[in-house]
Design a protein around this motif. Structure first.
Motif, mmCIF file in Angstrom:
data_model
loop_
_atom_site.group_PDB
_atom_site.id
_atom_site.type_symbol
_atom_site.label_atom_id
_atom_site.label_comp_id
_atom_site.label_asym_id
_atom_site.label_seq_id
_atom_site.Cartn_x
_atom_site.Cartn_y
_atom_site.Cartn_z
ATOM 1 N N GLU A 209 25.168 38.698 -44.111
ATOM 2 C CA GLU A 209 24.857 37.716 -43.109
ATOM 3 C C GLU A 209 23.259 36.951 -43.549
ATOM 4 O OE1 GLU A 209 24.961 40.681 -42.623
ATOM 5 O OE2 GLU A 209 23.325 41.832 -41.277
ATOM 6 N N VAL A 210 22.496 37.581 -44.402
ATOM 7 C CA VAL A 210 21.375 36.853 -44.865
ATOM 8 C C VAL A 210 21.431 36.003 -45.734
ATOM 9 C CG1 VAL A 210 19.122 37.195 -45.598
ATOM 10 C CG2 VAL A 210 20.147 39.290 -44.528
ATOM 11 N N ASN A 211 21.245 34.808 -45.289
ATOM 12 C CA ASN A 211 21.603 33.410 -46.331
ATOM 13 C C ASN A 211 20.766 33.544 -47.792
ATOM 14 O OD1 ASN A 211 18.974 31.762 -46.545
ATOM 15 N ND2 ASN A 211 19.029 31.520 -44.194
ATOM 16 N N ALA A 212 21.400 32.885 -48.617
ATOM 17 C CA ALA A 212 20.877 33.153 -50.115
ATOM 18 C C ALA A 212 19.390 32.790 -50.194
ATOM 19 C CB ALA A 212 21.673 32.482 -50.932
ATOM 20 N N ASP A 213 19.036 31.416 -49.680
ATOM 21 C CA ASP A 213 17.575 31.069 -49.764
ATOM 22 C C ASP A 213 16.541 32.208 -49.323
ATOM 23 O OD1 ASP A 213 18.266 28.994 -51.153
ATOM 24 O OD2 ASP A 213 18.127 27.608 -49.500
ATOM 25 N N LEU A 214 16.779 32.528 -48.116
ATOM 26 C CA LEU A 214 15.930 33.685 -47.421
ATOM 27 C C LEU A 214 16.012 34.919 -48.257
ATOM 28 C CD1 LEU A 214 14.178 34.444 -45.119
ATOM 29 C CD2 LEU A 214 16.272 35.155 -43.848
ATOM 30 N N SER A 215 17.083 35.284 -48.758
ATOM 31 C CA SER A 215 17.310 36.687 -49.410
ATOM 32 C C SER A 215 16.321 36.530 -50.704
ATOM 33 C CB SER A 215 18.725 36.880 -49.933
ATOM 34 O OG SER A 215 19.508 37.206 -48.827
ATOM 35 N N ARG A 216 16.602 35.331 -51.570
ATOM 36 C CA ARG A 216 15.577 35.341 -52.662
ATOM 37 C C ARG A 216 14.169 35.500 -52.185
ATOM 38 N NH1 ARG A 216 19.757 32.003 -54.450
ATOM 39 N NH2 ARG A 216 18.912 30.184 -53.218
ATOM 40 N N GLU A 217 13.776 34.774 -51.074
ATOM 41 C CA GLU A 217 12.280 34.751 -50.763
ATOM 42 C C GLU A 217 11.686 36.094 -50.259
ATOM 43 O OE1 GLU A 217 11.426 31.803 -47.617
ATOM 44 O OE2 GLU A 217 11.185 30.356 -49.427
ATOM 45 N N VAL A 218 12.599 36.888 -49.399
ATOM 46 C CA VAL A 218 12.454 38.141 -49.136
ATOM 47 C C VAL A 218 12.150 39.087 -50.124
ATOM 48 C CG1 VAL A 218 13.166 40.469 -47.998
ATOM 49 C CG2 VAL A 218 13.323 38.061 -46.740
ATOM 50 N N VAL A 219 13.280 38.949 -51.182
ATOM 51 C CA VAL A 219 13.056 40.070 -52.526
ATOM 52 C C VAL A 219 11.807 39.656 -53.333
ATOM 53 C CG1 VAL A 219 14.237 40.586 -54.675
ATOM 54 C CG2 VAL A 219 15.529 40.658 -52.301
ATOM 55 N N ALA A 220 11.561 38.292 -53.653
ATOM 56 C CA ALA A 220 10.585 38.227 -54.222
ATOM 57 C C ALA A 220 9.244 38.213 -53.696
ATOM 58 C CB ALA A 220 10.710 36.570 -54.653
#
Length: 295
Positions: A209-220
């Motif tokens: 459910e986490v959008n792709a852009d937010l996922s990338r920012e969180v992981v980075a």
């Protein structure tokens, strides 16, 4: 050999992935060998990297009972195997019970190791011996015998041996060295922090459910945090917790204010929080966005 087990390393990877556990090739290989050869797995690594989760996922995907022995300083053989219900025994004696009657299974409180060697309708259970590094040497020595023979002794009842060996997973956060003799009885794997691609894959699998852009920012952001001089670097568990918190707040992108408000989901020590919030968090956020634009 246990039944209904994956028949290859790839099948093991797929089995774990079916419950959102993204294992690398080495861990899948070790898990496959453990299930095939009835060998315990010893997982070592920082807290929050997925060691305990592996046992939960194996139990769930194979449809087995999960029995957890949470280790702590002072844990001994008797409290990990069985205890007698003294209150019930005393009451029975007042009612005229014989000595042999009060030392029967009716008054036996079965702890984790005894439960693990008993027959289970769904097949041998998964026995999770969690944070073995919190116990002391005598308990490790006791485990050597228990894991070699898969049997325990209750003096009043005799030896109880498992009809089939349980699937055993030991974990350690490496707060101290575990004795080599115990490690030799196990297949060993160091569970490290995942790299960016694998952490993204795990986040997508566990929290679609986490959008792709937010996922990338969180992981980075988390990956950058692990490069900082922190008392406790965030693990995979913190990544997932943070993403859940952001979704609950309807956050679609990181900002310095969002990071300040939610950093408690990531860092658990005040010194670390003070070191990151404010300017450092803004610097890291700008850096990861520049890196993403450069791709």
């Amino acid at each position: 050999m246990l039944q209904n087990l994956p028949q290859s390393i790839d099948a093991t990877t797929a089995l774990l992935a079916s419950e959102g556990y993204v294992a690398d090739r080495a861990l899948s290989t070790l898990t496959f060998l453990s299930l095939t050869l009835n060998r315990p797995i010893f997982l070592e690594g920082e807290a929050g990297v997925g060691k305990t989760e592996l046992a939960k996922v194996i139990a769930k995907t194979l449809g087995r009972d999960l029995i957890r022995l949470q280790c702590y300083e002072g844990l001994d053989a008797s409290s990990s195997v069985y205890e007698w219900n003294f209150a019930g025994q005393m009451l029975a004696m007042r009612n005229g019970a014989e000595q042999g009657d009060i030392y029967s299974e009716k008054y036996l409180i079965k702890r984790a190791l005894l439960q693990a060697v008993e027959p289970h309708p769904s097949g041998p259970p998964v026995l999770l011996i969690d944070e073995i590094d919190r116990t002391d040497a005598p308990f490790e020595a006791f485990l050597l015998e228990a894991l070699s023979d898969f049997q325990v002794t209750v003096p009043e009842l005799g030896v109880i041996k498992a009809p089939e060996p349980p699937i055993v997973i030991l974990t350690s956060n490496r707060t101290r060295e575990v004795h080599d003799a115990l490690k030799r009885r196990c297949l060993y794997h160091w569970v490290d922090y995942p790299g960016f691609d694998r952490e993204m894959e795990i986040l997508r699998a566990r929290l679609p459910e986490v959008n792709a852009d937010l996922s990338r920012e969180v992981v980075a952001f988390i990956q950058k945090l692990r490069e900082e001089e922190l008392f406790k670097r965030p693990g995979l568990a913190e990544t997932l917790d943070w993403a859940k918190c952001l979704v609950a707040l309807d956050v679609v992108a990181l900002s310095p204010d969002v990071i300040t408000d939610t950093i408690g989901a990531v860092l658990k020590y005040q010194d670390d929080i003070a070191k990151i919030t404010g300017g450092p968090a803004t610097r890291i956020l700008e850096q990861i966005r520049q890196d993403m634009q450069a791709l």
